[in-house]
Design an enzyme around this catalytic site. Structure first.
Site, PDB file in Angstrom:
ATOM      1  N   TYR A  24     -91.202 -22.569   4.078  1.00  0.00           N
ATOM      2  CA  TYR A  24     -90.202 -21.504   3.964  1.00  0.00           C
ATOM      3  C   TYR A  24     -89.422 -21.701   2.667  1.00  0.00           C
ATOM      4  CZ  TYR A  24     -87.210 -17.835   5.938  1.00  0.00           C
ATOM      5  OH  TYR A  24     -86.552 -16.643   6.183  1.00  0.00           O
ATOM      6  N   GLN A  27     -91.850 -18.485  -1.747  1.00  0.00           N
ATOM      7  CA  GLN A  27     -92.796 -17.486  -1.238  1.00  0.00           C
ATOM      8  C   GLN A  27     -92.676 -17.329   0.279  1.00  0.00           C
ATOM      9  OE1 GLN A  27     -94.844 -15.316  -2.734  1.00  0.00           O
ATOM     10  NE2 GLN A  27     -94.054 -16.008  -4.704  1.00  0.00           N
ATOM     11  N   ARG A  47     -91.096 -28.550   8.114  1.00  0.00           N
ATOM     12  CA  ARG A  47     -90.482 -29.818   8.537  1.00  0.00           C
ATOM     13  C   ARG A  47     -88.960 -29.642   8.621  1.00  0.00           C
ATOM     14  NH1 ARG A  47     -91.818 -32.791   2.774  1.00  0.00           N
ATOM     15  NH2 ARG A  47     -90.500 -31.444   1.510  1.00  0.00           N
ATOM     16  N   SER A  51     -85.117 -25.958   4.411  1.00  0.00           N
ATOM     17  CA  SER A  51     -85.933 -24.769   4.665  1.00  0.00           C
ATOM     18  C   SER A  51     -85.914 -24.407   6.145  1.00  0.00           C
ATOM     19  CB  SER A  51     -87.387 -25.010   4.256  1.00  0.00           C
ATOM     20  OG  SER A  51     -87.480 -25.233   2.890  1.00  0.00           O
ATOM     21  N   HIS A 106    -102.433 -18.836  -3.117  1.00  0.00           N
ATOM     22  CA  HIS A 106    -103.020 -19.382  -4.348  1.00  0.00           C
ATOM     23  C   HIS A 106    -104.231 -20.189  -3.889  1.00  0.00           C
ATOM     24  CE1 HIS A 106    -103.533 -21.048  -8.253  1.00  0.00           C
ATOM     25  NE2 HIS A 106    -102.802 -22.137  -8.118  1.00  0.00           N
ATOM     26  N   GLU A 193    -100.851 -19.932 -16.965  1.00  0.00           N
ATOM     27  CA  GLU A 193     -99.611 -20.708 -17.038  1.00  0.00           C
ATOM     28  C   GLU A 193     -99.730 -21.870 -18.025  1.00  0.00           C
ATOM     29  OE1 GLU A 193     -99.308 -20.981 -12.866  1.00  0.00           O
ATOM     30  OE2 GLU A 193    -100.263 -22.930 -12.665  1.00  0.00           O
ATOM     31  N   GLU A 229     -84.362 -13.937 -28.457  1.00  0.00           N
ATOM     32  CA  GLU A 229     -84.962 -12.629 -28.736  1.00  0.00           C
ATOM     33  C   GLU A 229     -86.351 -12.442 -28.128  1.00  0.00           C
ATOM     34  OE1 GLU A 229     -84.866 -10.574 -32.424  1.00  0.00           O
ATOM     35  OE2 GLU A 229     -82.991 -11.521 -33.037  1.00  0.00           O
ATOM     36  N   SER A 250     -88.877  -3.235 -36.608  1.00  0.00           N
ATOM     37  CA  SER A 250     -88.887  -2.667 -37.974  1.00  0.00           C
ATOM     38  C   SER A 250     -90.285  -2.763 -38.578  1.00  0.00           C
ATOM     39  CB  SER A 250     -87.900  -3.437 -38.845  1.00  0.00           C
ATOM     40  OG  SER A 250     -88.411  -4.740 -39.084  1.00  0.00           O
TER      41      SER A 250
HETATM   42  P1  NDP Z   1     -91.674 -23.937  -2.591  1.00  0.00           P
HETATM   43  O1  NDP Z   1     -91.633 -25.290  -3.196  1.00  0.00           O
HETATM   44  O2  NDP Z   1     -90.622 -22.952  -2.968  1.00  0.00           O
HETATM   45  O3  NDP Z   1     -91.637 -24.047  -0.987  1.00  0.00           O
HETATM   46  C1  NDP Z   1     -92.400 -24.963  -0.292  1.00  0.00           C
HETATM   47  C2  NDP Z   1     -92.010 -25.006   1.183  1.00  0.00           C
HETATM   48  O4  NDP Z   1     -92.841 -25.959   1.846  1.00  0.00           O
HETATM   49  C3  NDP Z   1     -90.583 -25.426   1.453  1.00  0.00           C
HETATM   50  O5  NDP Z   1     -90.086 -24.682   2.523  1.00  0.00           O
HETATM   51  C4  NDP Z   1     -90.734 -26.911   1.841  1.00  0.00           C
HETATM   52  O6  NDP Z   1     -89.733 -27.353   2.718  1.00  0.00           O
HETATM   53  C5  NDP Z   1     -92.042 -26.869   2.591  1.00  0.00           C
HETATM   54  N1  NDP Z   1     -92.712 -28.173   2.627  1.00  0.00           N
HETATM   55  C6  NDP Z   1     -93.033 -28.964   1.567  1.00  0.00           C
HETATM   56  N2  NDP Z   1     -93.720 -30.051   1.986  1.00  0.00           N
HETATM   57  C7  NDP Z   1     -93.818 -29.948   3.337  1.00  0.00           C
HETATM   58  C8  NDP Z   1     -94.399 -30.768   4.327  1.00  0.00           C
HETATM   59  N3  NDP Z   1     -95.005 -31.916   4.013  1.00  0.00           N
HETATM   60  N4  NDP Z   1     -94.331 -30.362   5.617  1.00  0.00           N
HETATM   61  C9  NDP Z   1     -93.711 -29.209   5.934  1.00  0.00           C
HETATM   62  N5  NDP Z   1     -93.120 -28.370   5.047  1.00  0.00           N
HETATM   63  C10 NDP Z   1     -93.179 -28.750   3.752  1.00  0.00           C
HETATM   64  O7  NDP Z   1     -93.152 -23.362  -2.894  1.00  0.00           O
HETATM   65  P2  NDP Z   1     -93.560 -21.870  -3.332  1.00  0.00           P
HETATM   66  O8  NDP Z   1     -93.041 -20.903  -2.319  1.00  0.00           O
HETATM   67  O9  NDP Z   1     -93.245 -21.652  -4.778  1.00  0.00           O
HETATM   68  O10 NDP Z   1     -95.155 -21.942  -3.248  1.00  0.00           O
HETATM   69  C11 NDP Z   1     -95.851 -21.803  -2.031  1.00  0.00           C
HETATM   70  C12 NDP Z   1     -97.256 -21.303  -2.313  1.00  0.00           C
HETATM   71  O11 NDP Z   1     -97.202 -20.003  -2.908  1.00  0.00           O
HETATM   72  C13 NDP Z   1     -98.065 -22.166  -3.288  1.00  0.00           C
HETATM   73  O12 NDP Z   1     -99.406 -22.161  -2.850  1.00  0.00           O
HETATM   74  C14 NDP Z   1     -97.933 -21.406  -4.605  1.00  0.00           C
HETATM   75  O13 NDP Z   1     -98.998 -21.645  -5.500  1.00  0.00           O
HETATM   76  C15 NDP Z   1     -97.969 -19.978  -4.102  1.00  0.00           C
HETATM   77  N6  NDP Z   1     -97.394 -18.976  -5.016  1.00  0.00           N
HETATM   78  C16 NDP Z   1     -96.196 -19.188  -5.611  1.00  0.00           C
HETATM   79  C17 NDP Z   1     -95.642 -18.220  -6.452  1.00  0.00           C
HETATM   80  C18 NDP Z   1     -94.301 -18.417  -7.089  1.00  0.00           C
HETATM   81  O14 NDP Z   1     -93.921 -17.588  -7.915  1.00  0.00           O
HETATM   82  N7  NDP Z   1     -93.520 -19.452  -6.769  1.00  0.00           N
HETATM   83  C19 NDP Z   1     -96.344 -16.954  -6.728  1.00  0.00           C
HETATM   84  C20 NDP Z   1     -97.556 -16.793  -5.980  1.00  0.00           C
HETATM   85  C21 NDP Z   1     -98.057 -17.790  -5.186  1.00  0.00           C
HETATM   86  P3  NDP Z   1     -88.536 -28.384   2.285  1.00  0.00           P
HETATM   87  O15 NDP Z   1     -87.345 -27.536   2.035  1.00  0.00           O
HETATM   88  O16 NDP Z   1     -88.401 -29.244   3.463  1.00  0.00           O
HETATM   89  O17 NDP Z   1     -89.032 -29.122   1.053  1.00  0.00           O
HETATM   90 MG    MG Z   2     -99.178 -17.395 -11.769  1.00  0.00          MG
END
Ligand code: NDP
Ligand code: MG
Length: 326
Positions: A24, A27, A47, A51, A106, A193, A229, A250
């Site tokens: 959570y 994304q 966990r 989040s 992803h 990226e 810019e 320009s």
């Molecule tokens: P974030 O780092 O924002 O969120 C990750 C989440 O996973 C957090 O809620 C975190 O909770 C939880 N988490 C991490 N480790 C564990 C674990 N071991 N057990 C349980 N929960 C866990 O990631 P994103 O949302 O950026 O990315 C998620 C996916 O989306 C990836 O696959 C990414 O490539 C993809 N994606 C991302 C984009 C972006 O712009 N960011 C765009 C398109 C796709 P806690 O708070 O406890 O750490």
């Molecule tokens: Mg990208």
């Protein structure tokens, strides 16, 4: 490529299904809120911690990752990419039932075989092409961001329809969705990226800034020219392409682009880009990144600190204050 819209997707295929969003963060939160607003039954698996509390606050049923995987018919993996492999093996793999759907935003872990799914599930991707905050904002405004969908394994024979329906629930088909393979999405995303958007652009800005201040120009001016810019130029390209940007700047700036661009980035930069693409496609990058992440990410953390000490960042923080509304 065919662009799919709302009328190509039917939410009915998700009737009676539970979507377990795993993670959570950026994304997870955006996608879960949009899917719930579209009428889907969404639960969260994460966990204990920040989040977890945020998801409870937003009114979701929040459980452990393994419980969510057991309850969900669609298990949508939104953890950081480097954590998916171990969490899948320890908490998800033995909770999957025949006919479940494993989903991601992803393709990284499926493409690089960190997750090897059983044969009797669908494996799909719904990837919003946007940060989570923007996705949620546009959805609330009544529109959406564009996205990509892919099917890696079609056990049910309905995997594309399920992926399209989830994309519709997130508002992506309002803007338009493209079908691709997980390999295309994963390799292109990493390539973009590393070569253009993050790696590439940041280095170009820093070299420009450093050249000017090393020659004795005021850092504030160097920051404006080489970093600030950039947004104005990119906004123009975003709105109307390179020709629109060239029409607005320009004639002198436009001539400078043709005159000096190929000197500063000669075509042989493409040879290095091809090498980079090869490292991505043959798994070298993924292997090295996962080794770094899983050995405590020491280099990543050190690099993360370094830009803060770069004069462009120090001057930038001061300069940006000038734009704040007083
Ligand atoms: P974030 O780092 O924002 O969120 C990750 C989440 O996973 C957090 O809620 C975190 O909770 C939880 N988490 C991490 N480790 C564990 C674990 N071991 N057990 C349980 N929960 C866990 O990631 P994103 O949302 O950026 O990315 C998620 C996916 O989306 C990836 O696959 C990414 O490539 C993809 N994606 C991302 C984009 C972006 O712009 N960011 C765009 C398109 C796709 P806690 O708070 O406890 O750490
Ligand atoms: Mg990208």
């Amino acid at each position: 490529m065919q662009i799919l819209h709302d009328s190509d997707a039917d939410l009915g295929i998700l009737n009676g299904k539970t979507v377990a969003v795993i993670g959570y963060g950026a994304q997870g939160r955006a996608q879960a809120l949009c899917m719930r607003d579209s009428g889907l039954n969404v639960i969260i698996g994460v966990r204990p911690g920040k989040s977890f509390d945020a998801a409870v606050q937003d009114g979701f049923k929040v459980v452990s990752v393994s419980e969510a995987a057991a309850l969900g018919d669609i298990i949508h993996l939104l953890l950081p990419d480097e954590n998916h492999g171990p969490v899948y093996k320890e908490e998800i793999a033995d909770k999957l039932k025949a006919g479940d759907v494993l989903s991601c935003s992803h393709g990284f872990n499926f493409v690089f075989k960190e997750i090897i799914p059983p044969k009797d599930v669908d494996v799909i991707m719904i990837a919003p092409k946007s940060p989570g905050t923007e996705e949620r904002k546009r959805f609330v405004e009544g529109f959406g961001v564009p996205g990509l969908i892919a099917v890696k394994q079609d056990y049910s024979g309905k995997a594309w329809d399920i992926a399209l329906a989830l994309a519709k629930a997130e508002g992506l088909t309002r803007a338009g969705v493209l079908k691709c393979t997980m390999e295309q999405e994963t390799y292109e995303d990493l390539f973009g990226e590393q070569n253009v958007l993050c790696g590439g652009m940041v280095d170009l800005m820093k070299y420009g800034f450093e050249t000017l201040i090393e020659a004795g120009y005021p850092p504030e001016m160097a920051y404006f020219e080489c970093i600030h810019e950039a947004k104005l130029i990119v906004d123009l390209i975003y709105e109307g392409g390179i020709q629109k940007m060239n029409a607005v700047i320009s004639n002198t700036a436009e001539w400078g682009e043709y005159y000096n661009g190929p000197f500063i980035l000669p075509p042989d930069v493409k040879e290095r880009m091809k090498e980079s693409l090869k490292r991505i496609e043959n798994g070298t990058f993924a292997r090295e990144w996962l080794a770094e992440a899983r050995s405590g990410a020491k280099t990543l953390k050190a690099k993360r600190e370094a830009p803060g000490q770069h004069p462009a960042e120090i001057v930038g923080a001061e300069t940006r204050k000038m734009f704040e509304k007083k």
